[in-house]
Enzyme design. Structure first.
Site, PDB file in Angstrom:
ATOM      1  N   ASP A 132       4.276 -52.146  47.091  1.00  0.00           N
ATOM      2  CA  ASP A 132       3.162 -51.621  47.868  1.00  0.00           C
ATOM      3  C   ASP A 132       3.262 -50.092  47.905  1.00  0.00           C
ATOM      4  O   ASP A 132       4.333 -49.532  48.081  1.00  0.00           O
ATOM      5  CB  ASP A 132       3.193 -52.203  49.292  1.00  0.00           C
ATOM      6  CG  ASP A 132       1.875 -52.018  50.011  1.00  0.00           C
ATOM      7  OD1 ASP A 132       1.192 -53.013  50.286  1.00  0.00           O
ATOM      8  OD2 ASP A 132       1.519 -50.848  50.307  1.00  0.00           O
ATOM      9  N   CYS A 140     -12.416 -54.376  41.281  1.00  0.00           N
ATOM     10  CA  CYS A 140     -11.353 -54.852  42.170  1.00  0.00           C
ATOM     11  C   CYS A 140     -10.056 -54.157  41.772  1.00  0.00           C
ATOM     12  O   CYS A 140      -9.610 -54.279  40.622  1.00  0.00           O
ATOM     13  CB  CYS A 140     -11.212 -56.367  42.048  1.00  0.00           C
ATOM     14  SG  CYS A 140      -9.736 -57.006  42.853  1.00  0.00           S
ATOM     15  N   HIS A 162      -8.688 -59.184  47.166  1.00  0.00           N
ATOM     16  CA  HIS A 162      -8.091 -59.989  46.088  1.00  0.00           C
ATOM     17  C   HIS A 162      -6.849 -60.592  46.737  1.00  0.00           C
ATOM     18  O   HIS A 162      -5.987 -59.847  47.230  1.00  0.00           O
ATOM     19  CB  HIS A 162      -7.744 -59.086  44.897  1.00  0.00           C
ATOM     20  CG  HIS A 162      -7.108 -59.772  43.723  1.00  0.00           C
ATOM     21  ND1 HIS A 162      -7.595 -59.642  42.427  1.00  0.00           N
ATOM     22  CD2 HIS A 162      -6.002 -60.571  43.618  1.00  0.00           C
ATOM     23  CE1 HIS A 162      -6.828 -60.333  41.592  1.00  0.00           C
ATOM     24  NE2 HIS A 162      -5.848 -60.903  42.290  1.00  0.00           N
ATOM     25  N   HIS A 171      -3.568 -61.636  48.139  1.00  0.00           N
ATOM     26  CA  HIS A 171      -2.241 -61.063  47.935  1.00  0.00           C
ATOM     27  C   HIS A 171      -1.342 -61.457  49.098  1.00  0.00           C
ATOM     28  O   HIS A 171      -1.807 -61.636  50.226  1.00  0.00           O
ATOM     29  CB  HIS A 171      -2.285 -59.544  47.772  1.00  0.00           C
ATOM     30  CG  HIS A 171      -2.992 -58.829  48.886  1.00  0.00           C
ATOM     31  ND1 HIS A 171      -4.375 -58.785  48.965  1.00  0.00           N
ATOM     32  CD2 HIS A 171      -2.532 -58.148  49.952  1.00  0.00           C
ATOM     33  CE1 HIS A 171      -4.725 -58.091  50.043  1.00  0.00           C
ATOM     34  NE2 HIS A 171      -3.632 -57.702  50.672  1.00  0.00           N
ATOM     35  N   GLY A 193      -7.229 -58.023  59.000  1.00  0.00           N
ATOM     36  CA  GLY A 193      -6.635 -56.783  58.489  1.00  0.00           C
ATOM     37  C   GLY A 193      -6.627 -56.679  56.979  1.00  0.00           C
ATOM     38  O   GLY A 193      -5.898 -55.863  56.415  1.00  0.00           O
ATOM     39  N   ASN A 235      -3.305 -61.429  54.792  1.00  0.00           N
ATOM     40  CA  ASN A 235      -4.364 -61.079  55.723  1.00  0.00           C
ATOM     41  C   ASN A 235      -5.699 -61.581  55.171  1.00  0.00           C
ATOM     42  O   ASN A 235      -5.929 -61.513  53.962  1.00  0.00           O
ATOM     43  CB  ASN A 235      -4.409 -59.562  55.919  1.00  0.00           C
ATOM     44  CG  ASN A 235      -3.118 -59.033  56.519  1.00  0.00           C
ATOM     45  OD1 ASN A 235      -2.528 -59.660  57.388  1.00  0.00           O
ATOM     46  ND2 ASN A 235      -2.668 -57.874  56.042  1.00  0.00           N
TER      47      ASN A 235
HETATM   48  P1  AMP Z   1      -4.164 -55.752  53.025  1.00  0.00           P
HETATM   49  O1  AMP Z   1      -4.422 -54.703  54.078  1.00  0.00           O
HETATM   50  O2  AMP Z   1      -3.468 -56.978  53.529  1.00  0.00           O
HETATM   51  O3  AMP Z   1      -5.431 -56.049  52.261  1.00  0.00           O
HETATM   52  O4  AMP Z   1      -3.128 -55.103  52.030  1.00  0.00           O
HETATM   53  C1  AMP Z   1      -3.486 -54.241  50.994  1.00  0.00           C
HETATM   54  C2  AMP Z   1      -2.238 -53.519  50.597  1.00  0.00           C
HETATM   55  O5  AMP Z   1      -2.439 -52.948  49.322  1.00  0.00           O
HETATM   56  C3  AMP Z   1      -1.846 -52.362  51.538  1.00  0.00           C
HETATM   57  O6  AMP Z   1      -0.539 -52.603  52.050  1.00  0.00           O
HETATM   58  C4  AMP Z   1      -1.886 -51.127  50.630  1.00  0.00           C
HETATM   59  O7  AMP Z   1      -0.852 -50.218  50.920  1.00  0.00           O
HETATM   60  C5  AMP Z   1      -1.726 -51.745  49.256  1.00  0.00           C
HETATM   61  N1  AMP Z   1      -2.283 -51.007  48.133  1.00  0.00           N
HETATM   62  C6  AMP Z   1      -3.551 -50.518  48.028  1.00  0.00           C
HETATM   63  N2  AMP Z   1      -3.705 -49.930  46.829  1.00  0.00           N
HETATM   64  C7  AMP Z   1      -2.536 -50.081  46.160  1.00  0.00           C
HETATM   65  C8  AMP Z   1      -2.075 -49.693  44.866  1.00  0.00           C
HETATM   66  N3  AMP Z   1      -2.862 -49.042  43.986  1.00  0.00           N
HETATM   67  N4  AMP Z   1      -0.803 -49.989  44.514  1.00  0.00           N
HETATM   68  C9  AMP Z   1       0.004 -50.635  45.392  1.00  0.00           C
HETATM   69  N5  AMP Z   1      -0.371 -51.041  46.614  1.00  0.00           N
HETATM   70  C10 AMP Z   1      -1.625 -50.756  47.004  1.00  0.00           C
HETATM   71 ZN    ZN Z   2      -9.464 -58.952  41.877  1.00  0.00          ZN
END
Ligand code: AMP
Ligand code: ZN
Length: 113
Positions: free
Chosen positions: A29, A3, A97, A99, A92, A86
């Protein structure tokens, strides 16, 4: 567990942290959708908001406390902002995990696309 956010919480994958305590981490992000775009996560692995129940819901209240603190620090508490989580494919969610996106610094429309 494979993860990416657990790895960020463990420090295995780097991130730009803006808040951290024993239970919660907030970091920028990688692909911001607005001038302020912070992700706030529980360090404990919870898959999504659908996996929140009475046994683990306290962390969500704590995350909202952190979100308010960060909104003030980031200068968006007066203008307004959005907190988004989301859930699943149609919601989406791309990282499984729990967030919360704290986004601000511009105007958002409603309803979302
Ligand atoms: P979601 O689409 O709601 O699952 O959001 C996942 C978010 O994680 C997206 O906005 C990505 O840009 C962000 N994301 C994915 N990998 C990383 C990372 N290594 N560091 C920071 N943000 C990330
Ligand atoms: Zn996790």
């Amino acid at each position: 567990m494979d993860c990416i956010f657990c790895k960020i919480a463990d420090g295995e994958i780097p991130s730009t942290k803006v808040y951290e305590d024993d239970e919660v981490l907030a970091f920028l992000d990688l692909s911001p959708v607005s001038p302020v775009h912070i992700l706030i996560i529980p360090k404990e692995h919870i898959q999504s908001a659908y996996q929140v129940d009475c046994s683990n819901a306290d962390i969500v209240a704590k995350i909202f406390c952190v979100a308010a603190k960060l909104a003030k620090e980031q200068g968006i508490c007066e203008s307004g902002y959005r907190i988004v989580t989301n859930v699943g494919k149609s919601g989406g969610q791309t990282v499984n995990h729990l967030h919360f996106h704290l986004i601000g610094g511009r105007d958002f429309s409603w309803p979302p696309g």
